[in-house]
Design a protein around this motif. Structure first.
Motif, PDB file in Angstrom:
ATOM      1  N   VAL A  17       0.849  -1.198   0.000  1.00 45.11           N
ATOM      2  CA  VAL A  17       0.000   0.000   0.000  1.00 45.11           C
ATOM      3  C   VAL A  17       0.885   1.249   0.000  1.00 45.11           C
ATOM      4  O   VAL A  17       0.592   2.225  -0.700  1.00 45.11           O
ATOM      5  N   LEU A  18       1.956   1.210   0.772  1.00 44.56           N
ATOM      6  CA  LEU A  18       2.906   2.328   0.777  1.00 44.56           C
ATOM      7  C   LEU A  18       3.520   2.511  -0.608  1.00 44.56           C
ATOM      8  O   LEU A  18       3.682   3.643  -1.085  1.00 44.56           O
ATOM      9  N   ARG A  19       3.860   1.404  -1.246  1.00 47.76           N
ATOM     10  CA  ARG A  19       4.443   1.463  -2.594  1.00 47.76           C
ATOM     11  C   ARG A  19       3.446   2.108  -3.562  1.00 47.76           C
ATOM     12  O   ARG A  19       3.821   2.928  -4.399  1.00 47.76           O
ATOM     13  N   ASN A  20       2.175   1.747  -3.417  1.00 46.70           N
ATOM     14  CA  ASN A  20       1.130   2.328  -4.248  1.00 46.70           C
ATOM     15  C   ASN A  20       1.034   3.832  -4.022  1.00 46.70           C
ATOM     16  O   ASN A  20       0.906   4.612  -4.972  1.00 46.70           O
ATOM     17  N   LYS A  21       1.091   4.272  -2.768  1.00 52.36           N
ATOM     18  CA  LYS A  21       1.026   5.706  -2.451  1.00 52.36           C
ATOM     19  C   LYS A  21       2.240   6.439  -3.016  1.00 52.36           C
ATOM     20  O   LYS A  21       2.122   7.547  -3.539  1.00 52.36           O
ATOM     21  N   VAL A  22       3.406   5.813  -2.932  1.00 50.21           N
ATOM     22  CA  VAL A  22       4.620   6.415  -3.497  1.00 50.21           C
ATOM     23  C   VAL A  22       4.456   6.612  -5.003  1.00 50.21           C
ATOM     24  O   VAL A  22       4.776   7.675  -5.536  1.00 50.21           O
ATOM     25  N   GLU A  23       3.939   5.606  -5.689  1.00 47.75           N
ATOM     26  CA  GLU A  23       3.718   5.733  -7.134  1.00 47.75           C
ATOM     27  C   GLU A  23       2.739   6.857  -7.445  1.00 47.75           C
ATOM     28  O   GLU A  23       2.938   7.618  -8.392  1.00 47.75           O
ATOM     29  N   GLU A  24       1.687   6.965  -6.640  1.00 51.91           N
ATOM     30  CA  GLU A  24       0.709   8.038  -6.824  1.00 51.91           C
ATOM     31  C   GLU A  24       1.366   9.406  -6.643  1.00 51.91           C
ATOM     32  O   GLU A  24       1.163  10.310  -7.454  1.00 51.91           O
ATOM     33  N   LEU A  25       2.160   9.567  -5.586  1.00 52.63           N
ATOM     34  CA  LEU A  25       2.829  10.839  -5.341  1.00 52.63           C
ATOM     35  C   LEU A  25       3.824  11.163  -6.448  1.00 52.63           C
ATOM     36  O   LEU A  25       3.977  12.328  -6.834  1.00 52.63           O
ATOM     37  N   ARG A  26       4.482  10.161  -6.972  1.00 49.76           N
ATOM     38  CA  ARG A  26       5.422  10.389  -8.082  1.00 49.76           C
ATOM     39  C   ARG A  26       4.685  10.837  -9.334  1.00 49.76           C
ATOM     40  O   ARG A  26       5.168  11.696 -10.073  1.00 49.76           O
ATOM     41  N   LEU A  27       3.512  10.258  -9.577  1.00 51.67           N
ATOM     42  CA  LEU A  27       2.710  10.684 -10.730  1.00 51.67           C
ATOM     43  C   LEU A  27       2.256  12.133 -10.590  1.00 51.67           C
ATOM     44  O   LEU A  27       2.040  12.821 -11.584  1.00 51.67           O
ATOM     45  N   LEU A  28       2.130  12.585  -9.351  1.00 47.93           N
ATOM     46  CA  LEU A  28       1.731  13.970  -9.095  1.00 47.93           C
ATOM     47  C   LEU A  28       2.922  14.924  -9.089  1.00 47.93           C
ATOM     48  O   LEU A  28       2.784  16.100  -8.760  1.00 47.93           O
ATOM     49  N   LEU A  30       6.126  14.349  -7.473  1.00 49.82           N
ATOM     50  CA  LEU A  30       7.093  14.231  -6.381  1.00 49.82           C
ATOM     51  C   LEU A  30       8.020  13.060  -6.665  1.00 49.82           C
ATOM     52  O   LEU A  30       7.766  11.936  -6.250  1.00 49.82           O
ATOM     53  N   GLY A  31       9.102  13.321  -7.356  1.00 51.29           N
ATOM     54  CA  GLY A  31       9.975  12.266  -7.824  1.00 51.29           C
ATOM     55  C   GLY A  31      10.839  11.586  -6.785  1.00 51.29           C
ATOM     56  O   GLY A  31      11.211  10.436  -6.947  1.00 51.29           O
ATOM     57  N   ASP A  32      11.146  12.258  -5.710  1.00 48.95           N
ATOM     58  CA  ASP A  32      12.122  11.696  -4.764  1.00 48.95           C
ATOM     59  C   ASP A  32      11.483  11.166  -3.477  1.00 48.95           C
ATOM     60  O   ASP A  32      12.066  11.220  -2.417  1.00 48.95           O
ATOM     61  N   VAL A  33      10.302  10.622  -3.567  1.00 51.99           N
ATOM     62  CA  VAL A  33       9.602  10.096  -2.394  1.00 51.99           C
ATOM     63  C   VAL A  33       9.798   8.579  -2.317  1.00 51.99           C
ATOM     64  O   VAL A  33       9.976   7.926  -3.338  1.00 51.99           O
ATOM     65  N   ASN A  34       9.822   8.038  -1.095  1.00 54.21           N
ATOM     66  CA  ASN A  34       9.921   6.585  -0.938  1.00 54.21           C
ATOM     67  C   ASN A  34       9.003   6.115   0.190  1.00 54.21           C
ATOM     68  O   ASN A  34       8.410   6.935   0.895  1.00 54.21           O
ATOM     69  N   GLU A  35       8.896   4.804   0.359  1.00 54.08           N
ATOM     70  CA  GLU A  35       7.972   4.225   1.340  1.00 54.08           C
ATOM     71  C   GLU A  35       8.289   4.686   2.767  1.00 54.08           C
ATOM     72  O   GLU A  35       7.379   4.981   3.543  1.00 54.08           O
ATOM     73  N   ASN A  36       9.558   4.753   3.113  1.00 55.36           N
ATOM     74  CA  ASN A  36       9.943   5.151   4.464  1.00 55.36           C
ATOM     75  C   ASN A  36       9.547   6.594   4.767  1.00 55.36           C
ATOM     76  O   ASN A  36       9.137   6.908   5.888  1.00 55.36           O
ATOM     77  N   GLU A  37       9.664   7.468   3.777  1.00 54.57           N
ATOM     78  CA  GLU A  37       9.293   8.867   3.985  1.00 54.57           C
ATOM     79  C   GLU A  37       7.788   9.023   4.177  1.00 54.57           C
ATOM     80  O   GLU A  37       7.348   9.815   5.011  1.00 54.57           O
ATOM     81  N   VAL A  38       7.006   8.272   3.407  1.00 53.01           N
ATOM     82  CA  VAL A  38       5.546   8.308   3.573  1.00 53.01           C
ATOM     83  C   VAL A  38       5.176   7.792   4.959  1.00 53.01           C
ATOM     84  O   VAL A  38       4.350   8.380   5.664  1.00 53.01           O
ATOM     85  N   TRP A  39       5.817   6.704   5.383  1.00 56.89           N
ATOM     86  CA  TRP A  39       5.560   6.140   6.701  1.00 56.89           C
ATOM     87  C   TRP A  39       5.913   7.154   7.794  1.00 56.89           C
ATOM     88  O   TRP A  39       5.139   7.365   8.728  1.00 56.89           O
ATOM     89  N   GLU A  58      -7.529   0.315   9.093  1.00 57.28           N
ATOM     90  CA  GLU A  58      -7.489   1.735   9.421  1.00 57.28           C
ATOM     91  C   GLU A  58      -6.147   2.344   9.029  1.00 57.28           C
ATOM     92  O   GLU A  58      -6.086   3.496   8.570  1.00 57.28           O
ATOM     93  N   ILE A  59      -5.096   1.586   9.191  1.00 58.36           N
ATOM     94  CA  ILE A  59      -3.769   2.041   8.778  1.00 58.36           C
ATOM     95  C   ILE A  59      -3.716   2.165   7.261  1.00 58.36           C
ATOM     96  O   ILE A  59      -3.211   3.153   6.718  1.00 58.36           O
ATOM     97  N   VAL A  60      -4.268   1.165   6.574  1.00 56.59           N
ATOM     98  CA  VAL A  60      -4.325   1.207   5.107  1.00 56.59           C
ATOM     99  C   VAL A  60      -5.115   2.428   4.651  1.00 56.59           C
ATOM    100  O   VAL A  60      -4.704   3.139   3.736  1.00 56.59           O
ATOM    101  N   GLN A  61      -6.234   2.687   5.300  1.00 55.69           N
ATOM    102  CA  GLN A  61      -7.049   3.848   4.945  1.00 55.69           C
ATOM    103  C   GLN A  61      -6.270   5.147   5.140  1.00 55.69           C
ATOM    104  O   GLN A  61      -6.322   6.045   4.292  1.00 55.69           O
ATOM    105  N   ASP A  62      -5.533   5.255   6.234  1.00 54.33           N
ATOM    106  CA  ASP A  62      -4.720   6.459   6.472  1.00 54.33           C
ATOM    107  C   ASP A  62      -3.673   6.647   5.388  1.00 54.33           C
ATOM    108  O   ASP A  62      -3.424   7.772   4.944  1.00 54.33           O
ATOM    109  N   ILE A  63      -3.062   5.555   4.966  1.00 53.45           N
ATOM    110  CA  ILE A  63      -2.051   5.636   3.908  1.00 53.45           C
ATOM    111  C   ILE A  63      -2.688   6.097   2.607  1.00 53.45           C
ATOM    112  O   ILE A  63      -2.200   7.009   1.941  1.00 53.45           O
ATOM    113  N   LEU A  64      -3.806   5.474   2.249  1.00 53.92           N
ATOM    114  CA  LEU A  64      -4.453   5.790   0.981  1.00 53.92           C
ATOM    115  C   LEU A  64      -5.060   7.187   0.941  1.00 53.92           C
ATOM    116  O   LEU A  64      -5.170   7.777  -0.131  1.00 53.92           O
TER     117      LEU A  64
END
Length: 100
Positions: A17-28, A30-39, A58-64
């Motif tokens: 789920v974090l990987r998915n959020k990172v991909e979403e942020l990169r599409l928007l 933000l090229g230098d984002v990673n899973e640890n930074e989102v966490w 609930e954690i998944v929902q917060d991430i998404l």
């Protein structure tokens, strides 16, 4: 030693789920984002007061639901907290660095 966040036990389980959020942020843009930074953003901002009875969904929902602007605000604040790397330089040294 720094105390580990109570939700850390879910990190591996929600990594896709974090990987998915990172991909979403990169599409928007933000090229230098990673899973640890989102966490870390979520731990610092959304999960300041952990719920002992939280469920993984609930954690998944917060991430998404983490928005681009929430993440950018977090990164901006963290950048302001960073040490000033030029603090020890004199104005002459700074001028020399910025010289063409």
């Amino acid at each position: 030693m720094e105390k580990q966040h109570p939700y850390q036990r879910y990190f591996i389980k929600v990594k896709p789920v974090l990987r998915n959020k990172v991909e979403e942020l990169r599409l928007l843009g933000l090229g230098d984002v990673n899973e640890n930074e989102v966490w870390e953003c979520l731990v610092t901002k959304k999960w300041k007061k952990p719920d002992v009875d939280i469920h993984i969904h609930e954690i998944v929902q917060d991430i998404l639901t983490l928005s681009n602007s929430q993440y950018m605000t977090y990164k901006t604040i963290e950048a302001y907290k960073a040490p000033n790397l030029f603090k020890e330089l004199s104005s002459e040294d700074l001028n020399q660095l910025l010289k063409d």
